[in-house]
Design an enzyme around this catalytic site. Structure first.
Site, PDB file in Angstrom:
ATOM      1  N   LYS A  56     -26.936 -54.400 -45.752  1.00  0.00           N
ATOM      2  CA  LYS A  56     -27.820 -53.415 -45.138  1.00  0.00           C
ATOM      3  C   LYS A  56     -28.183 -52.263 -46.093  1.00  0.00           C
ATOM      4  O   LYS A  56     -29.081 -52.390 -46.918  1.00  0.00           O
ATOM      5  CB  LYS A  56     -27.172 -52.909 -43.846  1.00  0.00           C
TER       6      LYS A  56
ATOM      7  N   ASP B  15     -15.047 -55.819 -43.119  1.00  0.00           N
ATOM      8  CA  ASP B  15     -16.481 -56.139 -43.096  1.00  0.00           C
ATOM      9  C   ASP B  15     -17.236 -54.826 -42.872  1.00  0.00           C
ATOM     10  O   ASP B  15     -17.397 -54.388 -41.733  1.00  0.00           O
ATOM     11  CB  ASP B  15     -16.792 -57.153 -42.003  1.00  0.00           C
TER      12      ASP B  15
ATOM     13  N   TYR C 194     -18.836 -59.283 -35.061  1.00  0.00           N
ATOM     14  CA  TYR C 194     -19.818 -60.231 -35.609  1.00  0.00           C
ATOM     15  C   TYR C 194     -19.855 -60.051 -37.114  1.00  0.00           C
ATOM     16  O   TYR C 194     -19.856 -58.922 -37.610  1.00  0.00           O
ATOM     17  CB  TYR C 194     -21.192 -59.952 -35.021  1.00  0.00           C
TER      18      TYR C 194
HETATM   19  P1  KE4 Z   1     -26.871 -60.372 -42.156  1.00  0.00           P
HETATM   20  O1  KE4 Z   1     -26.559 -61.830 -42.515  1.00  0.00           O
HETATM   21  O2  KE4 Z   1     -27.649 -60.260 -40.859  1.00  0.00           O
HETATM   22  O3  KE4 Z   1     -27.487 -59.598 -43.310  1.00  0.00           O
HETATM   23  O4  KE4 Z   1     -25.451 -59.640 -41.917  1.00  0.00           O
HETATM   24  C1  KE4 Z   1     -24.551 -60.202 -40.993  1.00  0.00           C
HETATM   25  C2  KE4 Z   1     -23.593 -59.121 -40.528  1.00  0.00           C
HETATM   26  C3  KE4 Z   1     -22.301 -59.106 -41.046  1.00  0.00           C
HETATM   27  N1  KE4 Z   1     -21.411 -58.159 -40.671  1.00  0.00           N
HETATM   28  C4  KE4 Z   1     -21.756 -57.199 -39.780  1.00  0.00           C
HETATM   29  C5  KE4 Z   1     -20.734 -56.173 -39.380  1.00  0.00           C
HETATM   30  C6  KE4 Z   1     -23.062 -57.159 -39.228  1.00  0.00           C
HETATM   31  O5  KE4 Z   1     -23.379 -56.200 -38.324  1.00  0.00           O
HETATM   32  C7  KE4 Z   1     -24.002 -58.131 -39.608  1.00  0.00           C
HETATM   33  C8  KE4 Z   1     -25.405 -58.176 -39.048  1.00  0.00           C
HETATM   34  N2  KE4 Z   1     -25.698 -57.211 -38.029  1.00  0.00           N
HETATM   35  C9  KE4 Z   1     -26.739 -57.557 -37.102  1.00  0.00           C
HETATM   36  C10 KE4 Z   1     -26.915 -56.410 -36.096  1.00  0.00           C
HETATM   37  N3  KE4 Z   1     -25.799 -56.181 -35.309  1.00  0.00           N
HETATM   38  C11 KE4 Z   1     -28.015 -57.885 -37.788  1.00  0.00           C
HETATM   39  C12 KE4 Z   1     -29.223 -57.948 -36.896  1.00  0.00           C
HETATM   40  C13 KE4 Z   1     -29.743 -59.345 -36.808  1.00  0.00           C
HETATM   41  O6  KE4 Z   1     -28.931 -60.300 -36.766  1.00  0.00           O
HETATM   42  O7  KE4 Z   1     -30.982 -59.462 -36.758  1.00  0.00           O
END
Ligand code: KE4
Length: 428
Positions: free
Chosen positions: A269, A241, A146
């Site tokens: 993060k 990523d 993801y």
């Molecule tokens: P954000 O757009 O949520 O800041 O980041 C997206 C993203 C991109 N790449 C990786 C590897 C990620 O894990 C994420 C976001 N992770 C999720 C949890 N697995 C965020 C939690 C959520 O969507 O509320």
């Protein structure tokens, strides 16, 4: 003692009147485990406290950012000092140059870096940059990885041999996903095959270098080596990523553990210390294609804002101390061994890199999405609620990683293991 969640339940009912699903991100909604989410009143160190006054040992850590623990004094002080000087200017500040230098010093593959506000923006921008730099359209991602919710990445494997993809959300057009190829993770042969057929058409490959989003899945060395070799040969941009793994699994990210030099890296993060901040960076020769240095467009009102950069500078300053990662490794190893023992004969596997890990209810080790899909998610839900009742706050999905912070103690780890032993004790 049976915990009361009444105030959280009431708050959730009120939230669902005005917010779709009552949450501002679906990961929080307990959809995968049932029940209603606990509403947080406050958090400190390794603990969160809900509206009903229940305390939990927290293993979500805001889905990764809270590596030093919640409400870290240094982060709070930095944000408070920045806030009184103004919360956003829409003009450059030296704090942005400072955090850029910290990231470049920590991650040698990054020569220049651009700040954005979320991991989604970082990956979306990195892909646009790779396409602008190469003049090619196709991208490759991996099933079970993801990268946020940009249209081109909201895809599921199509009916063909995992090469065609189709949108996996209403509202995403076939046009947006038509150039996205999906491959199975940890499958070097598939990489060799696609590059032998379409290499010159592929602008970028994006991957989670340690997967968090199908649970913690560790890449095999040959997979990474073949990926780097084929992308180099084809002139394809390799995007690591590291939104989740950056500064999490090591100060230099997963790439520092794997000896791979990607062309671009996305971060998020931790780099914002819990405030909205993310970044993408890499070789200057590629990054200088980004406007206004180059002609690939990307912009953002709050990018690099003073509160997020203050928090980020504070947390990266503390993470530069190797002792932090030594402690996280010790705690992670203790928890992995304890959960593995507690689960006993229940079909399971535990995967871990540093302070991110997953207990899979799986008949065999999980190395890709096909294996992840075999997990017994009903058992996970039972485990999740049993632990919640005992004051342990786990990610509310089998397909998420759990995180240990520097604020966790060995006593917290022991309490977590004891809770798991109690939960599994009455499983037939
Ligand atoms: P954000 O757009 O949520 O800041 O980041 C997206 C993203 C991109 N790449 C990786 C590897 C990620 O894990 C994420 C976001 N992770 C999720 C949890 N697995 C965020 C939690 C959520 O969507 O509320």
């Amino acid at each position: 003692m049976v915990r009361s969640y009444q105030k959280s339940s009431d708050a959730f009912a009120r939230a669902t009147d005005v917010i779709p699903g009552g949450v501002n991100s679906p990961a929080r909604a307990f959809g995968a485990v049932g029940g209603t989410p606990v509403f947080v009143d406050h958090a400190e160190g390794a603990y969160i406290f809900d509206l009903d006054g229940n305390r939990y040992i927290d293993y979500i850590g805001s889905w990764g950012p809270m590596i030093l623990g919640h409400a870290h004094p240094k982060v709070l002080k930095a944000v408070q000092e920045a806030a009184v000087k103004g919360t956003s200017f829409g003009a450059p500040t030296e704090a942005e140059t400072e955090i850029a230098k910290r990231i470049i010093a920590a991650v040698p593959s990054i020569e220049k870096v651009r700040f954005v506000n979320s991991g989604t923006e970082a990956t979306m921008s990195a892909i646009r940059l790779a396409r602008g730099y190469t003049g090619r359209d196709k991208i490759i991602k991996f099933a079970g990885n993801y990268h946020g919710h940009a249209d081109s990445l909201l895809v599921a494997a199509g009916s063909s041999a995992a090469t065609l993809s189709v949108p996996n959300s209403p509202g995403v057009t076939r046009g947006a996903t038509g150039d996205t190829i999906i491959l199975p993770y940890n499958d070097p042969a598939e990489i060799r095959s696609i590059f032998s057929r379409q290499g010159p058409e592929i602008s970028a490959v994006i991957l989670e270098p340690v997967v968090g989003n199908m649970g913690c899945v560790i890449p095999e060395n040959e997979f990474l080596q073949v990926l780097r070799e084929e992308t180099t040969k084809a002139g394809t941009v390799l995007i690591y990523d590291e939104v989740m793994t950056g500064f999490r699994v090591a100060f230099g990210g997963a790439q520092s553990l794997q000896g791979i030099t990607p062309d671009l890296t996305t971060l998020g993060k931790i780099v914002g210390g819990g405030l909205p901040a993310a970044a993408y960076g890499g070789r200057a020769e590629i990054m200088d294609h980004i406007l206004p240095a180059g002609d690939v467009f990307q912009a953002g009102t709050l990018s690099g804002n003073p509160l997020a950069t203050a928090a980020g500078n504070a947390i990266l300053g503390d993470l530069a101390n190797p002792a932090v990662y030594e402690r996280l490794e010790m705690l992670g190893s203790q928890l992995q061994d304890g959960l593995d023992r507690a689960a006993g004969k229940i079909p399971h596997s535990v995967a871990r890199v540093g302070s991110m890990m997953t207990l899979f209810f799986s008949p065999e080790p999980v190395t890709n999405w096909a294996k992840a899909e075999q997990c017994n998610t009903h058992q996970f839900a039972r485990y999740f609620h049993g632990m919640l009742q005992r004051g342990i706050y786990l990610p509310c999905s089998q397909y998420e990683a759990m995180f240990i912070s520097h604020a966790h103690t060995t006593e917290d780890i022991e309490a977590t293991i004891s809770a798991a032993e109690e939960v599994f004790a009455d499983w037939d």
